[in-house]
Design a protein around this motif. Sequence first.
Motif, PDB file in Angstrom:
ATOM      1  N   SER A 158       0.814  -1.217   0.000  1.00 35.23           N
ATOM      2  CA  SER A 158       0.000   0.000   0.000  1.00 35.23           C
ATOM      3  C   SER A 158       0.849   1.269   0.000  1.00 35.23           C
ATOM      4  O   SER A 158       0.315   2.375  -0.056  1.00 35.23           O
ATOM      5  N   ALA A 159       2.169   1.125   0.056  1.00 34.09           N
ATOM      6  CA  ALA A 159       3.055   2.296   0.120  1.00 34.09           C
ATOM      7  C   ALA A 159       3.158   2.968  -1.240  1.00 34.09           C
ATOM      8  O   ALA A 159       3.218   2.308  -2.286  1.00 34.09           O
ATOM      9  N   LYS A 160       3.211   4.304  -1.227  1.00 37.09           N
ATOM     10  CA  LYS A 160       3.396   5.069  -2.463  1.00 37.09           C
ATOM     11  C   LYS A 160       4.871   5.097  -2.871  1.00 37.09           C
ATOM     12  O   LYS A 160       5.199   5.118  -4.053  1.00 37.09           O
ATOM     13  N   THR A 161       5.746   5.141  -1.855  1.00 31.21           N
ATOM     14  CA  THR A 161       7.197   5.116  -2.094  1.00 31.21           C
ATOM     15  C   THR A 161       7.820   4.173  -1.090  1.00 31.21           C
ATOM     16  O   THR A 161       7.418   4.141   0.077  1.00 31.21           O
ATOM     17  N   VAL A 162       8.809   3.408  -1.518  1.00 33.33           N
ATOM     18  CA  VAL A 162       9.541   2.509  -0.624  1.00 33.33           C
ATOM     19  C   VAL A 162      11.026   2.850  -0.699  1.00 33.33           C
ATOM     20  O   VAL A 162      11.599   2.934  -1.792  1.00 33.33           O
TER      21      VAL A 162
END
Length: 425
Positions: free
Chosen positions: A176-180
């Motif tokens: 669900s992360a937009k950026t990792v």
Amino acid sequence: MGHIVNGEREYRLLQQRLDQNITGAPYSPVFIKILKLLFSPAEATIARQIPLRPTSVAALARKTGLQQEELQQKILIMAEKGLVFDFEYQGQSHVVLAPVVIGFFEFVYMRTRDDLPMGELAQLFEEYMYRDDKFARDVFQENTQLGRALVQEEALPAGDYSEVLDWEKASHVIQSAKTVGLSLCACRHKASHLGKACAAPLKTCLTFNNGADMLIKKGMAEQSSISEAMVLLEQCKQAGLVQIADNVQRSVGFMCNCCGCCCGMIQAIKTFDLRSAVITSNWAAHITADKCTGCGLCVKGCPVDAIGLEVGSTRPIAVCDSSLCLGCGVCYSACKRGCISMNGRKQQVVVPETTFDRMVTMAIERGKLSNFLFDDPSRLSHRALGRIAAVIEKSAPVKAFMAVKPIRSAFLSAIAAGAKKYTER
């Protein structure tokens, strides 16, 4: 301050400023040495004047008497070193003083670098954090903590898996992360400079969303895809590492893949018996005694030494201390005979909804609500309100009042609502 020599004064003031943070920074000559290696005297002077809440560089320039352009350059240098957070908001540059943890300790060791004496700092951090329990008890006191354990999803019974909430799943946090962002494990990196790092992978620290954006921009993390992060998660599980994530339900900021020998949070549990240093998952290990052969693989795998062998009638039997068990499921993966299952805890674990909720709760528990809400020492109104709030929150009647859960919940909601309005103003 008259007894403090001039060369020490700014660093003592900076230490006192950092100690106002929710997680604290107790005085120690060793800590002053750390600050001297990280901050120049001029940087220490600026840093001790940065509020605990975000402040604009323009406002800080007025406060310090420096030209905004000059201050901006100094802030950028400190941000590159990982000593402050800097970011743009509504077209203006803002800055926040980084705490010790989660803060400049991690930012120093989340990457390889040659601009700091990493070996010397590692020795000093080790001494400051583990020579006695002062620092650990400041960081991990009370009930609400920075990190929580995540249960390995494959360890859950099929019938109960549907009951697991999204924020309890490592897979959902990543997907669900937009950026990792992917960084070195700060704890194992520090241990490597002391010659005692374990064989676990080093590049395993995951950050997400805005925090990942900031670390990637500063060169403290490299951008990772969702699929790459999922592969890393599986590799860390196979390596026997426990997943410890940001102790919030929404917008999880980080996920560590921790070993039992290097991790600072786990070492606080094992070295100083601070059993609540990591919030458990809603699960606990259960060992079926008649299947257990006493091989000891689960004992070796448990990161917090919650499992031991006891003498049975015919053979040793593994026994789990559920009060110490993190509910991570590492022992489930370690067991080769299917003796271990993960059972739901009778009492559900409370996890703050947002970072703001967590910080307010931690501030109240630690008697630092006044620091959190009214932390600008240059303004008389803040000093006066801060003193009043400090007297109120530390009084015995208020502590007894707060011990009643329904009242405490209502009080937290009211404080959070008021503080949000105050911060917006």
